[in-house]
Design a protein around this motif. Sequence first.
Motif, mmCIF file in Angstrom:
data_model
loop_
_atom_site.group_PDB
_atom_site.id
_atom_site.type_symbol
_atom_site.label_atom_id
_atom_site.label_comp_id
_atom_site.label_asym_id
_atom_site.label_seq_id
_atom_site.Cartn_x
_atom_site.Cartn_y
_atom_site.Cartn_z
ATOM 1 N N MET A 1 0.811 -1.080 -0.016
ATOM 2 C CA MET A 1 0.093 -0.215 0.060
ATOM 3 C C MET A 1 0.841 1.116 -0.156
ATOM 4 O O MET A 1 1.886 1.157 0.605
ATOM 5 C CB MET A 1 -0.865 -0.166 1.159
ATOM 6 C CG MET A 1 -1.792 1.165 1.190
ATOM 7 S SD MET A 1 -3.283 0.345 0.449
ATOM 8 C CE MET A 1 -4.485 1.998 0.546
ATOM 9 N N ILE A 2 0.456 2.333 -0.685
ATOM 10 C CA ILE A 2 1.205 3.532 -0.834
ATOM 11 C C ILE A 2 1.008 4.460 0.099
ATOM 12 O O ILE A 2 -0.264 4.558 0.663
ATOM 13 C CB ILE A 2 0.995 4.093 -2.147
ATOM 14 C CG1 ILE A 2 2.093 5.286 -2.461
ATOM 15 C CG2 ILE A 2 -0.422 4.482 -2.543
ATOM 16 C CD1 ILE A 2 2.034 5.779 -4.098
ATOM 17 N N ASP A 3 1.865 5.155 0.664
ATOM 18 C CA ASP A 3 1.647 6.025 1.636
ATOM 19 C C ASP A 3 0.758 7.332 1.119
ATOM 20 O O ASP A 3 0.868 7.401 -0.304
ATOM 21 C CB ASP A 3 2.952 6.533 2.567
ATOM 22 C CG ASP A 3 3.640 7.341 1.686
ATOM 23 O OD1 ASP A 3 3.929 8.545 1.756
ATOM 24 O OD2 ASP A 3 4.403 6.580 0.563
ATOM 25 N N PRO A 4 0.151 7.956 1.837
ATOM 26 C CA PRO A 4 -0.909 9.014 1.574
ATOM 27 C C PRO A 4 -0.057 10.410 0.783
ATOM 28 O O PRO A 4 -0.424 10.815 0.326
ATOM 29 C CB PRO A 4 -1.620 9.575 3.046
ATOM 30 C CG PRO A 4 -0.799 8.931 4.015
ATOM 31 C CD PRO A 4 -0.036 7.603 3.518
ATOM 32 N N ILE A 5 1.286 10.565 1.538
ATOM 33 C CA ILE A 5 1.999 11.506 0.926
ATOM 34 C C ILE A 5 2.348 11.216 -0.679
ATOM 35 O O ILE A 5 2.348 12.140 -1.382
ATOM 36 C CB ILE A 5 3.304 11.892 1.751
ATOM 37 C CG1 ILE A 5 2.764 12.272 3.111
ATOM 38 C CG2 ILE A 5 4.132 12.999 1.104
ATOM 39 C CD1 ILE A 5 3.813 12.478 4.200
ATOM 40 N N SER A 6 2.844 10.106 -0.840
ATOM 41 C CA SER A 6 3.207 9.641 -2.025
ATOM 42 C C SER A 6 1.929 9.460 -3.032
ATOM 43 O O SER A 6 1.975 9.952 -4.255
ATOM 44 C CB SER A 6 4.042 8.265 -2.104
ATOM 45 O OG SER A 6 5.088 8.268 -1.316
ATOM 46 N N ALA A 7 1.056 9.113 -2.465
ATOM 47 C CA ALA A 7 -0.433 9.176 -3.339
ATOM 48 C C ALA A 7 -0.543 10.501 -3.720
ATOM 49 O O ALA A 7 -1.223 10.685 -4.767
ATOM 50 C CB ALA A 7 -1.317 8.473 -2.494
ATOM 51 N N PHE A 8 -0.633 11.308 -2.708
ATOM 52 C CA PHE A 8 -1.048 12.787 -3.240
ATOM 53 C C PHE A 8 -0.069 13.345 -4.111
ATOM 54 O O PHE A 8 -0.736 13.901 -5.271
ATOM 55 C CB PHE A 8 -0.903 13.576 -1.877
ATOM 56 C CG PHE A 8 -1.198 15.174 -2.146
ATOM 57 C CD1 PHE A 8 -2.717 15.224 -2.394
ATOM 58 C CD2 PHE A 8 -0.411 16.139 -2.113
ATOM 59 C CE1 PHE A 8 -2.935 16.663 -2.765
ATOM 60 C CE2 PHE A 8 -0.736 17.442 -2.337
ATOM 61 C CZ PHE A 8 -2.066 17.766 -2.704
ATOM 62 N N ALA A 9 1.105 13.002 -4.311
ATOM 63 C CA ALA A 9 2.338 13.357 -5.203
ATOM 64 C C ALA A 9 1.843 12.728 -6.374
ATOM 65 O O ALA A 9 1.799 13.404 -7.529
ATOM 66 C CB ALA A 9 3.548 13.159 -4.737
ATOM 67 N N LEU A 10 1.543 11.309 -6.383
ATOM 68 C CA LEU A 10 1.137 10.737 -7.586
ATOM 69 C C LEU A 10 -0.148 11.306 -8.317
ATOM 70 O O LEU A 10 -0.190 11.445 -9.397
ATOM 71 C CB LEU A 10 0.893 9.197 -7.364
ATOM 72 C CG LEU A 10 0.605 8.109 -8.389
ATOM 73 C CD1 LEU A 10 1.778 8.283 -9.378
ATOM 74 C CD2 LEU A 10 0.094 6.993 -7.876
ATOM 75 N N ALA A 11 -1.112 11.563 -7.596
ATOM 76 C CA ALA A 11 -2.404 12.365 -7.786
ATOM 77 C C ALA A 11 -1.901 13.728 -8.631
ATOM 78 O O ALA A 11 -2.703 13.953 -9.645
ATOM 79 C CB ALA A 11 -3.253 12.446 -6.767
ATOM 80 N N GLN A 12 -1.172 14.239 -7.916
ATOM 81 C CA GLN A 12 -0.936 15.723 -8.649
ATOM 82 C C GLN A 12 -0.114 15.397 -10.086
ATOM 83 O O GLN A 12 -0.417 16.369 -10.866
ATOM 84 C CB GLN A 12 0.047 16.542 -7.530
ATOM 85 C CG GLN A 12 -0.759 16.899 -6.555
ATOM 86 C CD GLN A 12 0.126 17.684 -5.651
ATOM 87 O OE1 GLN A 12 1.249 17.348 -5.193
ATOM 88 N NE2 GLN A 12 -0.132 18.998 -5.096
ATOM 89 N N GLY A 13 0.715 14.651 -9.984
ATOM 90 C CA GLY A 13 1.477 14.166 -11.268
ATOM 91 C C GLY A 13 0.312 13.712 -12.296
ATOM 92 O O GLY A 13 0.519 14.053 -13.462
ATOM 93 N N ALA A 14 -0.675 12.865 -12.005
ATOM 94 C CA ALA A 14 -1.754 12.474 -12.844
ATOM 95 C C ALA A 14 -2.380 13.671 -13.297
ATOM 96 O O ALA A 14 -2.686 13.631 -14.443
ATOM 97 C CB ALA A 14 -2.503 11.525 -12.237
ATOM 98 N N ILE A 15 -2.748 14.705 -12.564
ATOM 99 C CA ILE A 15 -3.566 15.658 -13.072
ATOM 100 C C ILE A 15 -2.618 16.583 -13.849
ATOM 101 O O ILE A 15 -3.207 16.938 -14.950
ATOM 102 C CB ILE A 15 -3.718 16.832 -11.450
ATOM 103 C CG1 ILE A 15 -4.601 15.992 -10.755
ATOM 104 C CG2 ILE A 15 -4.358 17.836 -12.001
ATOM 105 C CD1 ILE A 15 -4.735 16.515 -9.353
ATOM 106 N N LYS A 16 -1.409 16.617 -13.809
ATOM 107 C CA LYS A 16 -0.543 17.563 -14.762
ATOM 108 C C LYS A 16 -0.439 16.580 -16.053
ATOM 109 O O LYS A 16 -0.452 17.332 -16.812
ATOM 110 C CB LYS A 16 0.836 17.648 -14.186
ATOM 111 C CG LYS A 16 1.061 18.682 -13.164
ATOM 112 C CD LYS A 16 2.376 18.801 -12.360
ATOM 113 C CE LYS A 16 2.404 19.786 -11.189
ATOM 114 N NZ LYS A 16 3.609 19.837 -10.667
ATOM 115 N N GLY A 17 -0.415 15.675 -15.846
ATOM 116 C CA GLY A 17 -0.563 14.632 -17.312
ATOM 117 C C GLY A 17 -1.827 14.836 -17.995
ATOM 118 O O GLY A 17 -1.935 15.107 -19.258
ATOM 119 N N ILE A 18 -2.840 14.949 -17.411
ATOM 120 C CA ILE A 18 -4.331 15.044 -17.840
ATOM 121 C C ILE A 18 -4.353 16.431 -18.517
ATOM 122 O O ILE A 18 -5.096 16.479 -19.515
ATOM 123 C CB ILE A 18 -5.282 14.740 -16.808
ATOM 124 C CG1 ILE A 18 -5.406 13.232 -16.317
ATOM 125 C CG2 ILE A 18 -6.638 15.237 -17.372
ATOM 126 C CD1 ILE A 18 -6.078 12.965 -14.893
#
Length: 156
Positions: A1-18
């Motif tokens: 399971m990914i930690d919430p801080i990494s998950a938040f960073a991943l979400a932000q990266g996905a948003i930028k990609g979108i």
Amino acid sequence: MIDPISAFALAQGAIKGIQAAIKMGKDIQGSTGDVMKFFDAKDVVAKEAVKDPKKKYSSATSQAMSTVMQLHELNKAEEELKWHFINQGQSALWTQIVLERNSIVQRRKAQEILDAKAAKNRKEEIDEAITMGLCILVATAIFALVGWGIIELKGK
């Protein structure tokens, strides 16, 4: 399971990609991978918001501020994503995604409840088997002692 801080960073990266794909004029469906990464990461952050984290915060307020602000930003990004779907004439697709997500969440919650009940029942069965085994062991010991006592009395 990914930690919430990494998950938040991943979400932000996905948003930028979108957002980059949209700026280049790509159809929102061309960003499916980033959209899925975004929702996966958002779920991790949301789950963290409702559970007691292992890391220590200096105060309950700082913990609340951290999780609420992250969720707020991700909810805002989800709303923007929804409008990109609508603006591209894909409102029906967005509605289907949301309905399916809700259905999946309900099924997962129902399965979690069933799994918890099954685990509880299994634990109760194991406890009962251990208790039964101990009772049999004690009864056997008592019968053995009584039998030994009778044999000793007859021998005198």
